[in-house]
Design an enzyme around this catalytic site. Structure first.
Site, PDB file in Angstrom:
ATOM      1  N   GLY A 150       0.783  -1.239   0.000  1.00  0.00           N
ATOM      2  CA  GLY A 150       0.000   0.000   0.000  1.00  0.00           C
ATOM      3  C   GLY A 150       0.810   1.282   0.000  1.00  0.00           C
ATOM      4  O   GLY A 150       0.393   2.291  -0.565  1.00  0.00           O
TER       5      GLY A 150
ATOM      6  N   ASP B 143      -5.372   2.793  10.672  1.00  0.00           N
ATOM      7  CA  ASP B 143      -6.746   2.532  11.087  1.00  0.00           C
ATOM      8  C   ASP B 143      -6.726   2.334  12.603  1.00  0.00           C
ATOM      9  O   ASP B 143      -6.844   3.295  13.354  1.00  0.00           O
ATOM     10  CB  ASP B 143      -7.253   1.318  10.308  1.00  0.00           C
ATOM     11  CG  ASP B 143      -8.720   1.031  10.546  1.00  0.00           C
ATOM     12  OD1 ASP B 143      -9.379   1.846  11.199  1.00  0.00           O
ATOM     13  OD2 ASP B 143      -9.212  -0.016  10.090  1.00  0.00           O
TER      14      ASP B 143
ATOM     15  N   GLY C   4      -4.031   1.104  14.111  1.00  0.00           N
ATOM     16  CA  GLY C   4      -2.634   1.287  14.501  1.00  0.00           C
ATOM     17  C   GLY C   4      -1.917  -0.013  14.792  1.00  0.00           C
ATOM     18  O   GLY C   4      -0.718  -0.019  15.086  1.00  0.00           O
TER      19      GLY C   4
ATOM     20  N   THR D  74      -0.989  -2.417  12.770  1.00  0.00           N
ATOM     21  CA  THR D  74       0.061  -2.734  11.806  1.00  0.00           C
ATOM     22  C   THR D  74       1.337  -1.960  12.126  1.00  0.00           C
ATOM     23  O   THR D  74       2.412  -2.545  12.287  1.00  0.00           O
ATOM     24  CB  THR D  74      -0.405  -2.399  10.364  1.00  0.00           C
ATOM     25  OG1 THR D  74      -1.629  -3.075  10.123  1.00  0.00           O
ATOM     26  CG2 THR D  74       0.634  -2.801   9.335  1.00  0.00           C
TER      27      THR D  74
ATOM     28  N   ASP E  34      -6.090  -0.964  -1.729  1.00  0.00           N
ATOM     29  CA  ASP E  34      -6.814  -1.890  -2.592  1.00  0.00           C
ATOM     30  C   ASP E  34      -8.146  -2.312  -2.007  1.00  0.00           C
ATOM     31  O   ASP E  34      -8.403  -2.185  -0.806  1.00  0.00           O
ATOM     32  CB  ASP E  34      -5.975  -3.148  -2.834  1.00  0.00           C
ATOM     33  CG  ASP E  34      -5.912  -4.042  -1.594  1.00  0.00           C
ATOM     34  OD1 ASP E  34      -5.585  -3.514  -0.513  1.00  0.00           O
ATOM     35  OD2 ASP E  34      -6.210  -5.244  -1.704  1.00  0.00           O
TER      36      ASP E  34
ATOM     37  N   ARG F  67      -5.366  -0.254  -6.697  1.00  0.00           N
ATOM     38  CA  ARG F  67      -4.204   0.412  -6.093  1.00  0.00           C
ATOM     39  C   ARG F  67      -3.652   1.494  -7.004  1.00  0.00           C
ATOM     40  O   ARG F  67      -3.116   2.491  -6.550  1.00  0.00           O
ATOM     41  CB  ARG F  67      -3.082  -0.604  -5.844  1.00  0.00           C
ATOM     42  CG  ARG F  67      -3.360  -1.601  -4.748  1.00  0.00           C
ATOM     43  CD  ARG F  67      -2.056  -2.301  -4.377  1.00  0.00           C
ATOM     44  NE  ARG F  67      -2.251  -3.543  -3.653  1.00  0.00           N
ATOM     45  CZ  ARG F  67      -2.408  -3.632  -2.330  1.00  0.00           C
ATOM     46  NH1 ARG F  67      -2.416  -2.544  -1.592  1.00  0.00           N
ATOM     47  NH2 ARG F  67      -2.557  -4.795  -1.745  1.00  0.00           N
TER      48      ARG F  67
HETATM   49  P1  5GP Z   1      -4.430  -0.948  11.175  1.00  0.00           P
HETATM   50  O1  5GP Z   1      -3.476  -2.048  11.502  1.00  0.00           O
HETATM   51  O2  5GP Z   1      -3.923   0.431  11.519  1.00  0.00           O
HETATM   52  O3  5GP Z   1      -5.803  -1.196  11.758  1.00  0.00           O
HETATM   53  O4  5GP Z   1      -4.679  -0.993   9.635  1.00  0.00           O
HETATM   54  C1  5GP Z   1      -3.727  -0.560   8.755  1.00  0.00           C
HETATM   55  C2  5GP Z   1      -3.741  -1.376   7.485  1.00  0.00           C
HETATM   56  O5  5GP Z   1      -5.071  -1.841   7.172  1.00  0.00           O
HETATM   57  C3  5GP Z   1      -3.282  -0.546   6.342  1.00  0.00           C
HETATM   58  O6  5GP Z   1      -1.923  -0.776   6.066  1.00  0.00           O
HETATM   59  C4  5GP Z   1      -4.153  -1.024   5.200  1.00  0.00           C
HETATM   60  O7  5GP Z   1      -3.507  -2.071   4.529  1.00  0.00           O
HETATM   61  C5  5GP Z   1      -5.389  -1.590   5.842  1.00  0.00           C
HETATM   62  N1  5GP Z   1      -6.529  -0.651   5.791  1.00  0.00           N
HETATM   63  C6  5GP Z   1      -7.079   0.031   6.842  1.00  0.00           C
HETATM   64  N2  5GP Z   1      -8.105   0.793   6.431  1.00  0.00           N
HETATM   65  C7  5GP Z   1      -8.203   0.608   5.100  1.00  0.00           C
HETATM   66  C8  5GP Z   1      -9.097   1.149   4.087  1.00  0.00           C
HETATM   67  O8  5GP Z   1      -9.991   1.962   4.312  1.00  0.00           O
HETATM   68  N3  5GP Z   1      -8.870   0.724   2.815  1.00  0.00           N
HETATM   69  C9  5GP Z   1      -7.895  -0.175   2.481  1.00  0.00           C
HETATM   70  N4  5GP Z   1      -7.790  -0.515   1.213  1.00  0.00           N
HETATM   71  N5  5GP Z   1      -7.050  -0.697   3.414  1.00  0.00           N
HETATM   72  C10 5GP Z   1      -7.202  -0.309   4.691  1.00  0.00           C
HETATM   73 MG    MG Z   2      -1.211  -1.894   4.407  1.00  0.00          MG
END
Ligand code: 5GP
Ligand code: MG
Length: 184
Positions: free
Chosen positions: A50, A109, A111, A113, A165, A171
């Site tokens: 991403g 989102d 956090g 990741t 994506d 993407r």
């Molecule tokens: P987190 O671990 O912060 O909850 O999520 C981060 C990862 O989730 C991002 O690197 C991404 O890959 C994926 N992600 C979170 N929200 C979205 C979204 O609205 N659209 C897409 N395509 N991926 C998302």
């Molecule tokens: Mg990602």
């Protein structure tokens, strides 16, 4: 563009804001004593897949010295948009021992990741780790997850384009759009 997508951030706005983030990042590192003394490159690590468009556009706007590497993490395996536990699939190639790292992701989102990757990189005895995300879903991040640099705060909708994506697609779209399942 079909009726399932609504532009959220157009191409011009993305590029303008990325130029601003580049200035913020330059100012931050140019103010660090170690950078002033050594001009040691900052190791920029993009979270694949991403972050690749954000990374490509950002690094070409930076003035500081950089080296580039990647880490691959799986977040949404398969066909679902429901987040699973993130997992590191491929580690950066170069040694991060004593390195100053700037970790880049497309979106923050919860956090989970960024946190997981950061903790993993810290185990590799990095000297410092900063984070930058292009997009941040407001109000969703777990407490304690505050990226150093943020491009845009966005509502909690599923977004695609500019690296993001839906089931492996979209993407390459040059702008960020909201994906709506019901077509409105
Ligand atoms: P987190 O671990 O912060 O909850 O999520 C981060 C990862 O989730 C991002 O690197 C991404 O890959 C994926 N992600 C979170 N929200 C979205 C979204 O609205 N659209 C897409 N395509 N991926 C998302
Ligand atoms: Mg990602």
């Amino acid at each position: 563009m079909n009726n399932k997508m609504k532009t959220l951030i157009d191409e011009a706005s993305l590029h303008a804001r990325i130029a601003d983030i580049a200035t913020e990042i330059d100012e931050y590192y140019l103010g660090q004593w170690w950078y002033m003394r050594t001009q040691e490159p900052v190791v920029i690590i993009g979270i694949l897949t991403g972050a690749m468009f954000f990374m490509a556009d950002l690094v070409r706007k930076l003035s500081i010295r950089v080296e580039l590497d990647f880490i691959r993490v799986s977040t949404y395996p398969g066909k679902t948009t429901i987040a699973k536990k993130p997992k590191i699939i491929t580690q950066p190639t170069r040694s991060l021992h004593n390195a100053h790292v700037l970790l880049l992701d497309d979106i923050l989102d919860t956090g989970k990741t960024i946190n997981m990757v950061r903790e993993n990189l810290e185990l590799q005895s990095t000297e410092s780790i900063m984070t930058a995300v292009l997009l941040r879903k407001t109000g969703k991040a777990l407490t304690g997850v505050t990226p150093g640099f943020v491009g845009f705060d966005i509502p909690d909708d599923f977004v695609i384009g500019y690296g993001l994506d839906y089931n492996g697609r979209y993407r390459e779209m040059p702008y960020v759009a909201v994906w709506s399942k019901d077509g409105h």
